[in-house]
Design an enzyme around this catalytic site. Structure first.
Site, mmCIF file in Angstrom:
data_model
loop_
_atom_site.group_PDB
_atom_site.id
_atom_site.type_symbol
_atom_site.label_atom_id
_atom_site.label_comp_id
_atom_site.label_asym_id
_atom_site.label_seq_id
_atom_site.Cartn_x
_atom_site.Cartn_y
_atom_site.Cartn_z
ATOM 1 N N ASP A 29 0.854 -1.190 0.000
ATOM 2 C CA ASP A 29 0.000 0.000 0.000
ATOM 3 C C ASP A 29 0.890 1.241 0.000
ATOM 4 O O ASP A 29 1.867 1.336 0.743
ATOM 5 C CB ASP A 29 -0.897 -0.009 1.245
ATOM 6 C CG ASP A 29 -2.029 0.996 1.134
ATOM 7 O OD1 ASP A 29 -3.192 0.582 1.097
ATOM 8 O OD2 ASP A 29 -1.743 2.220 1.098
ATOM 9 N N GLU A 88 -12.299 3.873 -0.843
ATOM 10 C CA GLU A 88 -11.494 4.807 -1.632
ATOM 11 C C GLU A 88 -11.308 4.326 -3.080
ATOM 12 O O GLU A 88 -11.475 5.111 -4.014
ATOM 13 C CB GLU A 88 -10.126 4.979 -0.945
ATOM 14 C CG GLU A 88 -9.226 6.001 -1.589
ATOM 15 C CD GLU A 88 -7.842 6.015 -0.937
ATOM 16 O OE1 GLU A 88 -7.741 5.900 0.301
ATOM 17 O OE2 GLU A 88 -6.861 6.132 -1.692
ATOM 18 N N HIS A 93 -10.403 -5.309 -2.802
ATOM 19 C CA HIS A 93 -9.053 -5.580 -2.302
ATOM 20 C C HIS A 93 -9.093 -5.880 -0.815
ATOM 21 O O HIS A 93 -9.993 -5.441 -0.109
ATOM 22 C CB HIS A 93 -8.110 -4.399 -2.579
ATOM 23 C CG HIS A 93 -8.618 -3.089 -2.064
ATOM 24 N ND1 HIS A 93 -9.570 -2.356 -2.742
ATOM 25 C CD2 HIS A 93 -8.332 -2.386 -0.939
ATOM 26 C CE1 HIS A 93 -9.832 -1.246 -2.060
ATOM 27 N NE2 HIS A 93 -9.102 -1.248 -0.953
HETATM 28 P P1 AMP Z 1 -9.820 1.532 0.632
HETATM 29 O O1 AMP Z 1 -10.449 1.622 -0.756
HETATM 30 O O2 AMP Z 1 -10.417 2.520 1.592
HETATM 31 O O3 AMP Z 1 -9.825 0.126 1.172
HETATM 32 O O4 AMP Z 1 -8.307 1.975 0.511
HETATM 33 C C1 AMP Z 1 -7.591 1.965 -0.703
HETATM 34 C C2 AMP Z 1 -6.117 1.832 -0.392
HETATM 35 O O5 AMP Z 1 -5.408 1.852 -1.627
HETATM 36 C C3 AMP Z 1 -5.541 2.951 0.494
HETATM 37 O O6 AMP Z 1 -4.940 2.370 1.643
HETATM 38 C C4 AMP Z 1 -4.501 3.613 -0.424
HETATM 39 O O7 AMP Z 1 -3.354 4.042 0.277
HETATM 40 C C5 AMP Z 1 -4.184 2.506 -1.411
HETATM 41 N N1 AMP Z 1 -3.702 2.986 -2.696
HETATM 42 C C6 AMP Z 1 -4.261 3.942 -3.500
HETATM 43 N N2 AMP Z 1 -3.539 4.098 -4.607
HETATM 44 C C7 AMP Z 1 -2.490 3.246 -4.528
HETATM 45 C C8 AMP Z 1 -1.375 2.947 -5.365
HETATM 46 N N3 AMP Z 1 -1.169 3.573 -6.527
HETATM 47 N N4 AMP Z 1 -0.489 2.010 -4.951
HETATM 48 C C9 AMP Z 1 -0.676 1.363 -3.789
HETATM 49 N N5 AMP Z 1 -1.704 1.587 -2.948
HETATM 50 C C10 AMP Z 1 -2.599 2.525 -3.308
#
Ligand code: AMP
Length: 132
Positions: A29, A88, A93
């Site tokens: 992440d 988010e 995932h």
């Molecule tokens: P959530 O959708 O709330 O479960 O969280 C989405 C997660 O994806 C967050 O912890 C972000 O930090 C992570 N995230 C977003 N973009 C990227 C990226 N390009 N590479 C790795 N992690 C990411």
């Protein structure tokens, strides 16, 4: 429009890759809540984790289990925790979060600073320990 995770899967955006097979990928992440915080993502782009077909959901959990075993081996946490939120990024995932002490706050609101060098080092360490 493709999600950011699909762009990672397609190699259009870089990531610190941990493991990959035909149906899943795991990478660090980008905003870790603990060192080694890893995301497991089914390559099929489905938003809500509980909309995954049963077989794919099962495979996602089994892939997560193997990645968690690698995290446990490489980083020696007390155990690896699991968070599923998905508010988010609209691409299902699983967050795998190494828990290093009982008092550690396991929340996506927590952020820790991990340098790019350390992220690369972690990805190497963990990926070597994961057996897919
Ligand atoms: P959530 O959708 O709330 O479960 O969280 C989405 C997660 O994806 C967050 O912890 C972000 O930090 C992570 N995230 C977003 N973009 C990227 C990226 N390009 N590479 C790795 N992690 C990411």
């Amino acid at each position: 429009m493709a999600t950011i995770f699909t762009k990672i899967i397609n190699g259009e955006i870089p990531c610190h890759k941990i493991a990959e097979n035909d149906s899943h990928i795991a990478f660090l992440d980008i905003n870790p809540i603990a060192e080694g915080h890893t995301l497991v993502v089914p390559k099929k782009e489905i938003d809500y984790v509980f909309d995954l077909p049963d077989e794919l959901l099962g495979e996602t959990m089994l892939f997560s289990k193997k990645v968690a075993a690698g995290l446990d081996k490489a980083l020696n946490p007390i155990r690896t925790g699991v968070i599923v939120e998905g508010l988010e990024v609209p691409h299902a995932h699983i967050h795998l979060v190494p828990i290093y002490k009982e008092s550690q706050e396991v929340s996506l609101k927590r952020k820790v600073d991990v340098s790019e060098d350390r992220m690369s080092e972690l990805a190497t360490l963990i990926s070597k320990a994961v057996e897919i």
